[in-house]
Design an enzyme around this catalytic site. Structure first.
Site, mmCIF file in Angstrom:
data_model
loop_
_atom_site.group_PDB
_atom_site.id
_atom_site.type_symbol
_atom_site.label_atom_id
_atom_site.label_comp_id
_atom_site.label_asym_id
_atom_site.label_seq_id
_atom_site.Cartn_x
_atom_site.Cartn_y
_atom_site.Cartn_z
ATOM 1 N N CYS A 1 -2.997 8.631 3.480
ATOM 2 C CA CYS A 1 -2.920 7.750 2.553
ATOM 3 C C CYS A 1 -4.324 7.893 1.678
ATOM 4 O O CYS A 1 -4.021 8.237 0.140
ATOM 5 C CB CYS A 1 -1.775 6.725 2.519
ATOM 6 S SG CYS A 1 -3.448 5.082 3.258
ATOM 7 N N GLU B 1 0.604 -0.830 -0.096
ATOM 8 C CA GLU B 1 0.029 -0.138 -0.005
ATOM 9 C C GLU B 1 0.910 1.300 0.272
ATOM 10 O O GLU B 1 2.226 1.464 0.843
ATOM 11 C CB GLU B 1 -0.209 -0.047 0.883
ATOM 12 C CG GLU B 1 -1.761 0.813 0.863
ATOM 13 C CD GLU B 1 -1.558 1.967 1.748
ATOM 14 O OE1 GLU B 1 -1.252 3.017 1.184
ATOM 15 O OE2 GLU B 1 -1.771 2.188 2.416
#
Length: 487
Positions: free
Chosen positions: A266, A232
């Site tokens: 994020c 990720e």
């Protein structure tokens, strides 16, 4: 053993000193985990769930303490830290409850030629999972891997960020209270070299959260031993505001999605594309809300400091670069940065090729752009190398627009809502990475599929044998023609 210091990002004060675990230390931890994995995987789903539920209780009862550790290490306000813990507990509960249903044995059809068989598939633990966690959500993000890996029957070796090692140690220590028999969850601390050592230490899978650049290094290190990875690697998420959007809700979502956690999210909102007919009204509402948000270390501040010192320079470069190219700061601007604190900044008229639009800023900033329609908005939203999350505000076309955005996740008429739903997978595409945590997909990521075919009785038509006759072959050809030839 060498050590490193952790500093309070708000004051610069040293708040802890931790060991730098070298390759030999990490390898020893993985060896211990291998033995612990044998114990943990031998438990039933119900037995593991009971222990995970007890761990959840410990975390819930001591949430204020854990929130305090997070606040000191990375500056997150106590209320935000508590919210992060609350969402984590939801995921831990879901993983423990649903692991058996998702991963346990189930029957599958055998097909015409294998009708004399019974077939099952189940998902078995890999063994030892390595997790390299980030600092921005030091509980929620790594626990998206840790909780699901544990529920699936694996042991875990966790390397927290060098900015938040105490948070990682707290999680491992609290787990050991309810599973004292073996080191099922261990923590190793250190800098980048410790993470690299974990990649090479013999883990069966590694889950990483961080930047694309570091993600590539992780993949390269894991590739040496064909260790599969989940990556990720950040995002540059867009929020679309359609003509029929609820502008108050959309403005609130844009400001919270962009500024919460000082923009260090994020899946936070970094870009906003607004239909030209509602643009002025929307920007006015964003300005009003953003001006009420203040960065600071006092109890009244809504957002805290930038936790990673080097990120301040990136934020400054993005803001100043946009302004030099003709953008206008309607909130904040060049003077928004003071030490480790960045006040909310909203930029308009930013050229699409500016770093503020193209690169991940990871600060409390928004770029807001006017578009002629949602087709243009979708094209601009997709004009990035990232593909993590997205948000759409539209009463009539929200779902359609969300599907058209190239991202692993999307929220309609809300922001970041998918992260709080344990049954939904979490992850991205393109440079945002691959693999999924959370939900059934997240459980299966930490397992391998085991297929078993069992013959129940001898077949009337024996095919898997050299004793097969010409008559059998002719019958197979006839069955093929009857079954598939008419399509």
């Amino acid at each position: 053993m060498s050590t490193f210091e952790v500093h309070d990002p708000a004051t610069g004060e040293v708040v802890g000193t931790y060991p730098i675990h070298e390759a030999a230390d990490v390898e020893a931890a993985v060896r211990r985990a291998r033995g612990a994995a044998a114990f943990w995987s031998a438990l039933s789903f119900e037995e593991r769930a009971a222990r995970l539920d007890r761990w959840r209780g410990v975390i819930a009862r001591r949430a204020a303490q854990l929130a305090g550790v997070m606040h000191v290490e990375m500056g997150k306000p106590h209320a935000d830290a508590t919210l992060e813990i609350a969402l984590t507990l939801e995921h831990l509960a879901w993983a423990a409850k649903n692991a058996k249903k998702v991963l346990g044995p189930r029957s599958v059809p055998t097909g015409l030629f294998m009708a004399n068989h019974a077939a099952t598939v189940e998902y078995l633990p890999l063994g030892v999972v390595g997790v390299i966690g980030p600092w921005n959500y030091p509980v929620f993000t790594p626990m998206g891997s840790i909780a699901y890996a544990l529920a699936a029957g694996n042991a875990v070796v966790f390397k927290p960020s060098e900015y938040t090692p105490a948070t990682g140690a707290w999680l491992a220590d609290s787990f050991a209270q309810v599973v004292p028999e073996h080191p099922v969850l261990q923590v190793v601390t250190g800098l980048g070299g410790t993470g690299a050592a974990l990649c090479r230490a013999g883990v069966d899978k590694l889950a990483f959260t961080g930047s694309p650049g570091t993600g590539r290094k992780v993949m390269a290190a894991c590739a040496e031993n064909l260790v599969p990875v989940i990556i990720e690697a950040g995002g540059k998420d867009a929020l679309l505001v359609d003509l029929d959007a609820d502008l108050d809700e959309a403005a609130e979502a844009a400001v919270w999605g962009g500024m919460a956690n000082a923009g260090q999210t994020c899946i936070g909102v970094e870009r906003v594309y607004v239909h030209e007919r509602v643009y002025d009204a929307f920007v006015s509402k964003v300005i009003d809300r953003a001006k009420r948000v203040r960065a600071g270390s006092d109890a009244g501040a809504q957002i805290g400091p930038i936790a990673m010192p080097s990120q301040v320079d990136i934020i400054r470069r993005h803001i100043e670069g946009a302004l030099e190219r003709g953008a206008k700061a309607v909130v904040g601007g060049k003077d928004a940065i003071s030490g480790s604190f960045v006040q909310p900044t909203v930029l308009v008229d930013v050229p699409e090729d500016c770093a503020a639009v193209r690169e991940e800023t990871f600060g409390p900033t928004l770029t807001v752009a006017k578009v002629r329609d949602m087709d243009e908005a979708v094209n601009l939203a997709n004009g990035t190398r990232y593909g993590l999350g997205a948000t759409v505000f539209s009463k009539r076309r929200g779902l359609d627009l969300a599907r058209r955005i190239r991202s692993g996740m999307a929220a309609v008429n809300a922001v970041i809502s998918y992260a709080g739903m344990p049954a939904l997978p979490f992850g991205g595409v393109a440079e945002s990475g691959f693999g999924r945590i959370h939900g059934p997909d997240g459980l299966r990521e930490f397992t391998y599929a085991k297929a078993i075919a069992r013959q129940r009785f001898k077949p009337p038509l024996a095919l898997l044998t050299f004793a097969r006759t010409a008559k059998s072959d002719a019958l197979v050809a006839k069955i093929i023609a009857l079954t598939h030839g008419g399509k």
